[in-house]
Write a protein that holds these residues in place. Structure first.
Motif, PDB file in Angstrom:
ATOM      1  N   GLU A 212      74.605 101.791  88.660  1.00 21.80           N
ATOM      2  CA  GLU A 212      75.284 102.662  89.321  1.00 21.80           C
ATOM      3  C   GLU A 212      75.921 103.589  88.173  1.00 21.80           C
ATOM      4  O   GLU A 212      76.245 104.813  87.549  1.00 21.80           O
ATOM      5  N   ALA A 213      77.596 102.578  87.961  1.00 15.94           N
ATOM      6  CA  ALA A 213      78.431 103.215  87.206  1.00 15.94           C
ATOM      7  C   ALA A 213      78.347 103.283  85.907  1.00 15.94           C
ATOM      8  O   ALA A 213      78.832 104.728  85.353  1.00 15.94           O
ATOM      9  N   LEU A 214      77.077 102.768  85.515  1.00 11.49           N
ATOM     10  CA  LEU A 214      76.536 103.102  83.696  1.00 11.49           C
ATOM     11  C   LEU A 214      76.137 104.115  83.754  1.00 11.49           C
ATOM     12  O   LEU A 214      76.067 105.539  83.130  1.00 11.49           O
ATOM     13  N   GLY A 215      75.065 104.703  84.989  1.00 12.71           N
ATOM     14  CA  GLY A 215      74.467 106.043  85.015  1.00 12.71           C
ATOM     15  C   GLY A 215      75.452 107.184  85.778  1.00 12.71           C
ATOM     16  O   GLY A 215      75.257 107.949  84.763  1.00 12.71           O
ATOM     17  N   GLU A 216      76.365 106.583  86.431  1.00 13.79           N
ATOM     18  CA  GLU A 216      77.833 107.451  86.481  1.00 13.79           C
ATOM     19  C   GLU A 216      78.389 108.303  85.213  1.00 13.79           C
ATOM     20  O   GLU A 216      79.315 108.943  84.460  1.00 13.79           O
ATOM     21  N   VAL A 217      78.806 106.901  84.539  1.00 17.04           N
ATOM     22  CA  VAL A 217      79.591 106.880  82.915  1.00 17.04           C
ATOM     23  C   VAL A 217      78.774 107.940  81.734  1.00 17.04           C
ATOM     24  O   VAL A 217      79.157 108.706  81.283  1.00 17.04           O
ATOM     25  N   GLN A 218      77.354 107.669  81.495  1.00 16.79           N
ATOM     26  CA  GLN A 218      75.967 109.022  81.107  1.00 16.79           C
ATOM     27  C   GLN A 218      76.339 110.079  81.754  1.00 16.79           C
ATOM     28  O   GLN A 218      76.052 110.840  80.186  1.00 16.79           O
ATOM     29  N   ALA A 219      76.350 110.085  83.055  1.00 18.89           N
ATOM     30  CA  ALA A 219      76.973 111.124  82.549  1.00 18.89           C
ATOM     31  C   ALA A 219      78.002 112.322  83.172  1.00 18.89           C
ATOM     32  O   ALA A 219      78.438 113.266  82.491  1.00 18.89           O
ATOM     33  N   LEU A 220      78.873 111.363  82.414  1.00 18.55           N
ATOM     34  CA  LEU A 220      80.005 112.054  82.547  1.00 18.55           C
ATOM     35  C   LEU A 220      80.505 112.086  80.393  1.00 18.55           C
ATOM     36  O   LEU A 220      80.692 113.640  80.182  1.00 18.55           O
ATOM     37  N   LYS A 221      79.250 111.288  80.138  1.00 18.41           N
ATOM     38  CA  LYS A 221      79.319 111.762  78.774  1.00 18.41           C
ATOM     39  C   LYS A 221      78.135 112.821  78.699  1.00 18.41           C
ATOM     40  O   LYS A 221      78.929 113.601  77.495  1.00 18.41           O
ATOM     41  N   ASP A 222      77.497 112.828  79.273  1.00 19.58           N
ATOM     42  CA  ASP A 222      76.676 114.175  78.802  1.00 19.58           C
ATOM     43  C   ASP A 222      77.544 115.495  79.305  1.00 19.58           C
ATOM     44  O   ASP A 222      77.464 116.494  78.818  1.00 19.58           O
ATOM     45  N   GLU A 223      78.227 115.141  80.494  1.00 21.68           N
ATOM     46  CA  GLU A 223      78.917 116.726  80.601  1.00 21.68           C
ATOM     47  C   GLU A 223      79.984 116.699  79.338  1.00 21.68           C
ATOM     48  O   GLU A 223      80.292 118.159  79.410  1.00 21.68           O
ATOM     49  N   VAL A 224      80.919 115.542  79.434  1.00 22.26           N
ATOM     50  CA  VAL A 224      81.909 115.809  78.276  1.00 22.26           C
ATOM     51  C   VAL A 224      81.063 116.554  76.665  1.00 22.26           C
ATOM     52  O   VAL A 224      81.644 117.314  76.411  1.00 22.26           O
ATOM     53  N   ALA A 225      80.141 115.932  76.722  1.00 19.93           N
ATOM     54  CA  ALA A 225      79.339 116.661  75.402  1.00 19.93           C
ATOM     55  C   ALA A 225      78.680 118.355  76.275  1.00 19.93           C
ATOM     56  O   ALA A 225      79.116 119.044  74.834  1.00 19.93           O
ATOM     57  N   THR A 226      78.354 118.603  76.626  1.00 22.02           N
ATOM     58  CA  THR A 226      78.322 120.379  77.205  1.00 22.02           C
ATOM     59  C   THR A 226      79.645 121.438  77.145  1.00 22.02           C
ATOM     60  O   THR A 226      79.731 121.545  76.822  1.00 22.02           O
ATOM     61  N   LEU A 227      80.595 120.018  77.615  1.00 23.18           N
ATOM     62  CA  LEU A 227      81.898 121.064  77.317  1.00 23.18           C
ATOM     63  C   LEU A 227      82.594 121.228  76.177  1.00 23.18           C
ATOM     64  O   LEU A 227      82.684 122.324  75.892  1.00 23.18           O
ATOM     65  N   LYS A 228      82.347 120.530  75.231  1.00 27.35           N
ATOM     66  CA  LYS A 228      82.741 120.028  73.431  1.00 27.35           C
ATOM     67  C   LYS A 228      81.444 121.190  73.139  1.00 27.35           C
ATOM     68  O   LYS A 228      81.723 122.200  72.067  1.00 27.35           O
ATOM     69  N   GLN A 229      80.264 121.760  73.646  1.00 26.19           N
ATOM     70  CA  GLN A 229      79.817 123.016  72.480  1.00 26.19           C
ATOM     71  C   GLN A 229      79.744 124.229  73.339  1.00 26.19           C
ATOM     72  O   GLN A 229      80.223 125.644  72.514  1.00 26.19           O
TER      73      GLN A 229
END
Length: 61
Positions: free
Chosen positions: A7-24
């Motif tokens: 679950e923690a790894l899934g949340e970390v991946q979701a945060l990484k995806d969100e950060v990537a979107t915010l950068k774009q």
């Protein structure tokens, strides 16, 4: 324990995806801002040229 880690790894991946979107989004916003700044500069330069032209005509008359 494995479930919590998964679950923690899934949340970390979701945060990484969100950060990537915010950068774009940030890059897109910066580009739009630069475009708007360039347009304003062009308008101001055109206005300055018109004022110089008017001033020149007034001096000639």
């Amino acid at each position: 324990m494995a479930d919590e880690l998964s679950e923690a790894l899934g949340e970390v991946q979701a945060l990484k995806d969100e950060v990537a979107t915010l950068k774009q989004d940030r890059v897109g916003a910066a580009t739009k801002s630069q475009d708007a700044e360039n347009q304003v500069a062009e308008v101001l330069e055109a206005a300055a040229r018109r004022l110089e032209d008017i001033a020149g005509r007034l001096e000639a008359s």
